[in-house]
Design an enzyme around this catalytic site. Sequence first.
Site, PDB file in Angstrom:
ATOM      1  N   THR A   1      -4.584   6.703   0.432  1.00 56.32           N
ATOM      2  CA  THR A   1      -5.810   7.483   0.529  1.00 56.32           C
ATOM      3  C   THR A   1      -5.803   8.619  -0.492  1.00 56.32           C
ATOM      4  OG1 THR A   1      -5.798   6.987   2.885  1.00 56.32           O
ATOM      5  CG2 THR A   1      -7.315   8.700   2.147  1.00 56.32           C
TER       6      THR A   1
ATOM      7  N   ASP B   1       0.847  -1.191   0.000  1.00 53.54           N
ATOM      8  CA  ASP B   1       0.000   0.000   0.000  1.00 53.54           C
ATOM      9  C   ASP B   1       0.882   1.240   0.000  1.00 53.54           C
ATOM     10  OD1 ASP B   1      -2.494   1.226  -0.066  1.00 53.54           O
ATOM     11  OD2 ASP B   1      -2.547   1.491   2.096  1.00 53.54           O
TER      12      ASP B   1
ATOM     13  N   SER C   1      -8.847  -5.590   5.010  1.00 49.01           N
ATOM     14  CA  SER C   1      -8.892  -4.610   3.924  1.00 49.01           C
ATOM     15  C   SER C   1      -9.938  -5.121   2.942  1.00 49.01           C
ATOM     16  CB  SER C   1      -7.540  -4.461   3.223  1.00 49.01           C
ATOM     17  OG  SER C   1      -6.529  -4.039   4.117  1.00 49.01           O
TER      18      SER C   1
ATOM     19  N   HIS D   1      -3.260  14.275   1.740  1.00 43.44           N
ATOM     20  CA  HIS D   1      -3.481  13.338   2.846  1.00 43.44           C
ATOM     21  C   HIS D   1      -2.255  13.286   3.757  1.00 43.44           C
ATOM     22  CE1 HIS D   1      -4.706   9.609   4.877  1.00 43.44           C
ATOM     23  NE2 HIS D   1      -3.506   9.113   4.590  1.00 43.44           N
TER      24      HIS D   1
ATOM     25  N   LYS E   1      -3.727  -1.911  10.739  1.00 42.79           N
ATOM     26  CA  LYS E   1      -4.185  -2.070   9.361  1.00 42.79           C
ATOM     27  C   LYS E   1      -4.519  -3.523   9.019  1.00 42.79           C
ATOM     28  CE  LYS E   1      -3.154   2.086   7.393  1.00 42.79           C
ATOM     29  NZ  LYS E   1      -4.044   2.884   6.547  1.00 42.79           N
TER      30      LYS E   1
ATOM     31  N   GLU F   1     -10.431   4.339   4.515  1.00 45.04           N
ATOM     32  CA  GLU F   1      -9.551   5.077   3.615  1.00 45.04           C
ATOM     33  C   GLU F   1      -9.924   4.708   2.184  1.00 45.04           C
ATOM     34  OE1 GLU F   1      -5.415   4.735   4.672  1.00 45.04           O
ATOM     35  OE2 GLU F   1      -5.724   5.748   6.590  1.00 45.04           O
TER      36      GLU F   1
ATOM     37  N   GLN G   1      -2.771   2.341  15.267  1.00 40.12           N
ATOM     38  CA  GLN G   1      -1.719   2.667  14.307  1.00 40.12           C
ATOM     39  C   GLN G   1      -0.808   3.776  14.811  1.00 40.12           C
ATOM     40  OE1 GLN G   1      -3.243   3.794  10.456  1.00 40.12           O
ATOM     41  NE2 GLN G   1      -1.264   4.561   9.748  1.00 40.12           N
TER      42      GLN G   1
ATOM     43  N   ASP H   1      -8.929   0.632   2.784  1.00 38.74           N
ATOM     44  CA  ASP H   1      -7.838   0.252   3.678  1.00 38.74           C
ATOM     45  C   ASP H   1      -8.239   0.626   5.101  1.00 38.74           C
ATOM     46  OD1 ASP H   1      -5.284  -0.609   4.455  1.00 38.74           O
ATOM     47  OD2 ASP H   1      -4.480   1.420   4.305  1.00 38.74           O
TER      48      ASP H   1
ATOM     49  N   GLU I   1      -9.393   4.269  -1.530  1.00 37.57           N
ATOM     50  CA  GLU I   1      -8.246   4.049  -2.399  1.00 37.57           C
ATOM     51  C   GLU I   1      -8.668   3.349  -3.688  1.00 37.57           C
ATOM     52  OE1 GLU I   1      -4.752   2.377  -0.654  1.00 37.57           O
ATOM     53  OE2 GLU I   1      -5.226   3.089   1.380  1.00 37.57           O
TER      54      GLU I   1
END
Length: 446
Positions: free
Chosen positions: A370, A139, A267, A146, A263, A210, A251, A244, A212
């Site tokens: 993101t 990723d 996902s 962002h 994370k 997020e 985190q 994500d 993506e």
Amino acid sequence: MAHLNPTHDPARRAWVASANVPDAEFPIQNLPFGVFSDARRTRAGVAIGDEIADLDALLGAGLLDGDAAKAARACADGRLNGLMALGPHYASALRAALSELLRSDGARRARAEAMREHILVPMARATMQLPCAIGDYSDFLTSLHHTERHGRYKGLKDPLPPAFKSLPIAYHGRASSIRVSGTPVRRPLGQYRNPDGAVEYGPAPMLDFELELAAFVGQGNVLGQPIPLGAAADHIFGYCLLNDWSAKSIQWWEQVLGPFLGKSFISSISPWIVTQEALAPFRLPAPARPDGDPAPLPHLTDAGDRAEGGIDIALEAWLSTPSRRAAGEGPLRITSTHLQNLYWTFGQMLAHHASNGCNLRPGDLIGSGTISGADDAARACITELTNAGADPLKVGPEEFRTALEDGDEIVLRARAQRPGAVSIGFGECRGRIEPALSVAAAGRPR
């Protein structure tokens, strides 16, 4: 880079009526690949309107031959990895054959339509699966907006990492926890620092989405052999939406070597892969760099990528809450952004990923990071939408969010659109949050 051909003809129509309705996600110009199951078995298919063209059935009916048949046979195990490994020519041949079979004025329409009940499966009767075995997942962090916002939220003197404008930054994600759209999202347990500064373990209090886009690798490369940027597009099979999911409380406390448990709990991806070729009408120049920014180094510079490295894709995130559903209200759009908000192209991401000789393999997944823009509406996660909780997001008459709550559902959508071309969609990437397990229950074996 894929070039325009008859499959992109905006005048072409399908004999599947649902593919011709205005703003159909899967018109005949799209034909994305996926894997589905029904009462019989799991197999590969191609979306057309609200139906799925069953590749096994098409082969069995003798409706595919030559390179198109070879491409379809490569998916016989119910995964797309074999097709991805063959290279872009075979996916292109299969798309061309399907376009001819499904076109309303095609020479083979009568034979194909006569077998409609055999070769088409209604999407309503199918369950979508992961489209391929995903061996590795990387990723990236490629939105300047962002990255800057999060740097400011963390109080960094320089919100951009020193390397951000020199290379596409990435981390190695967890492929085993990637799930297809519709899979519930269990709130993770984890270690974090509470508002008083004490460290505790429990349900993550700051859960976020997020928005993506992700690329699937097609043909890979031999270990030790980089992929030049000029050839990178031929190694991208296609694209899907990616959520994500991020437990920001976990985190931000744990992150030293990069994201880990904040994370890796899940996902989500949309089930249909929109091919590189289907997106040919929507190519744009690579996003412009601000004046004064350094020029990319030679391995990240290519005239073709500068001319066509961008894609005209608009993306949205929608939020459905328990109270909105109880009131009979639909989801609320909370983000509207565009792929051109990225600082680096997907070609640059892939070329840099392989620049040290790292071997990419068919089915590997590459996330964009993101996709946030400069505008407030283009902030592509709850953390940005609320300025890290300082400005709660209004989601109802008297209801606000600073993070996602149990029962909330995020739906991601995207469309490639450009004047003169038939707009195509990606399908939804949907996930609803379920409560965390109790700490005691989490420790019991199943």
